[in-house]
Enzyme design. Structure first.
Site, mmCIF file in Angstrom:
data_model
loop_
_atom_site.group_PDB
_atom_site.id
_atom_site.type_symbol
_atom_site.label_atom_id
_atom_site.label_comp_id
_atom_site.label_asym_id
_atom_site.label_seq_id
_atom_site.Cartn_x
_atom_site.Cartn_y
_atom_site.Cartn_z
ATOM 1 N N GLU A 163 -0.727 -7.310 -2.249
ATOM 2 C CA GLU A 163 0.420 -7.805 -1.819
ATOM 3 C C GLU A 163 0.983 -8.976 -2.018
ATOM 4 O O GLU A 163 0.782 -10.141 -1.240
ATOM 5 C CB GLU A 163 0.342 -7.541 -0.198
ATOM 6 N N GLU A 351 -3.198 1.656 1.215
ATOM 7 C CA GLU A 351 -3.293 1.194 2.722
ATOM 8 C C GLU A 351 -2.444 1.925 3.282
ATOM 9 O O GLU A 351 -1.107 1.811 3.127
ATOM 10 C CB GLU A 351 -3.201 -0.326 3.032
#
Ligand SMILES: CO[C@H](O)c1c[n+]2c([nH]1)[C@H](O)[C@@H](O)[C@H](O)[C@H]2CO
Length: 444
Positions: A163, A351
């Site tokens: 991320e 995720e």
């Protein structure tokens, strides 16, 4: 006929700073999160990762727990401050932990997926400018190269960054994450250096690793909806999509930053450091893309003077993080990727999960029905994508166990396994047993 074929990987995910503890053991030095946690008011109740879930010492029990659940892959990250506790100083004891962990996983037929950087930048690097200093690209290259050489024989799946949006905009513009700056210009520069570092690691990987090894990146993506059909809200949604999604997807998969965002950022930040060679480095071919998905965003015209896109509160089911439960956007994001960016490139959900108010009942169990429902709904969307021709290769539930939830400390529980932080005892939640059944039947 099962819904998920035998090659589909059912996994779980964690990250070094959130679960390991042993913050000063075997040569590990401070990270920016160790520092951030020690600053007043940054993290809930002053919580930190000094001990966390003590995964560093309890990893064998945790691997056995995964084995018993039938988990097929474990996504974990490596703590850079264990490997290079000082600039240029390699710490072999740091690598030894990951060799022990990887050995335990392989002995139990669990595939390791390694995230090279999941936010715990060594403090020595930050003292030298960190992600603001373009030299970080070389420091990251030295770190990644050491990992590939030392672990590349056992670990076949690598994720360069987790991320970059969080490591840049959340950490240098919004300021909620370490190092807690609030400067858009810095965030834009950091986002570029992160992507350069990603490209550097891919370049090195291609020279070192065997063809059976794969490398990708993990991006947090969401689907952005305008609050109304008004031109202002639609324009706000376009900017929010650029800020969250296209700023990273475009350079990685199209070799250029989105023009609308370059123009907008250019009003408030320098962007002249971006070169064509940079974009070549950033947009090298990948073997897969990891997608972290949690919720969608609904935005209206805002007045922050920069993005002018303000997320609104939607009257719908939410998790403990206040995130709307909106599984349909997972399908929509995956279809957008397939049609606009990745085509047949393998995708992983690296995720997806939810925080809920988990408590240990009198019967000693954790009855987390809401999490089961959340996961069921999202797995159904993933199945829908596969049925529509999507090349989705696996799904990592966030998270294996409750852990340090960044600025929220230990106040938010995402695990399918409950952690009693007083005793470090692990308790399988009902969602873990649900997952075990899903894995064994491969049918949602
Ligand atoms: C909007 O959610 C983000 O995509 C996101 C959510 N999460 C993340 N990224 C991080 O990768 C994890 O370390 C967090 O623990 C996890 C849960 O908050």
């Amino acid at each position: 006929m099962s819904d998920f074929n035998k090659d589909f990987l059912f996994g779980v995910a964690t990250a070094s700073y959130q679960v390991e503890g042993a913050y000063n053991e075997d040569g590990r030095s401070m990270s920016i999160w160790d520092t951030f946690c020690r600053q007043d008011g940054k993290v809930y109740n002053g919580h930190n990762g000094d001990v966390a879930c003590d995964h560093y010492h309890l990893y064998k029990d945790d691997v056995k727990m995964m084995k018993d659940l039938g988990i097929e892959a474990y996504r974990f990250s490596i703590a850079w401050p264990r490997i290079f506790p000082e600039k240029g100083h390699y710490n072999s004891k740091g690598i030894d932990f990951y060799k022990r962990l990887t050995d335990e996983l392989l002995k139990n037929d669990i595939k390791p997926f390694v995230t090279i950087y999941h936010w715990d930048l060594p403090q020595w690097a930050d003292d030298l400018g960190g992600w603001l200093n373009r030299e970080v690209v070389d420091w990251f290259g030295e770190y990644a190269s050491k990992l590939f050489n030392e672990l590349g024989g056992y670990i076949k799946n690598w994720i360069t960054l987790n991320e970059p949006w969080c490591s840049s905009f959340l950490s240098y513009f919004i300021g909620e994450h370490a190092p807690g700056h609030k400067d858009l210009g810095e965030a834009v520069l950091v986002s570029h250096n992160l992507l350069l570092a990603h490209g550097k690691a891919v370049e090195i990987f291609r020279h070192i690793n065997s063809s059976d090894s794969k490398i990708g990146i993990t991006l947090n993506l969401n689907e952005v909806f305008p609050a109304t059909d008004s031109p202002e809200d639609k324009a706000a949604a376009q900017i929010a999509d650029g800020f969250q999604n296209r700023w990273f997807l475009d350079p990685i998969f199209k070799g250029e930053y989105p023009k609308d965002m370059l123009e907008l950022f250019g009003k408030y930040a320098k962007t002249d450091f971006i070169t064509d060679d940079d974009l070549k480095q950033i947009s090298q071919k990948l073997d897969f893309l990891g997608v972290n998905y949690y919720t969608r965003a609904v935005v209206k015209k805002g007045n922050d003077g920069i993005l002018n896109a303000e997320q609104i509160d939607v009257d719908n089911e939410k998790t403990e993080m206040g995130w709307e439960v909106y599984p349909e956007s997972l399908y929509n994001i995956l279809m957008r990727l397939k049609n606009e960016y990745t085509f047949d490139l393998p995708l992983y959900i690296t995720e997806n999960g939810a925080a809920y108010k988990d408590v240990v009942s009198d019967d000693g169990h954790v009855h987390d029905e809401k999490r089961i429902e959340f996961l069921k709904k999202h797995f159904k969307q993933v199945k829908r994508f596969i049925d529509d021709g999507g090349n989705l290769k696996g799904y990592f539930v966030w998270s294996l166990m409750d852990n340090f939830e960044w600025a929220h400390g230990y106040s938010k529980r995402f695990g399918i396994v409950y952690v009693d932080y007083e005793t470090e005892k692990r308790i399988l939640k009902d969602s873990a047993l649900w997952y075990k059944n899903l894995i064994s039947t491969r049918t949602i």
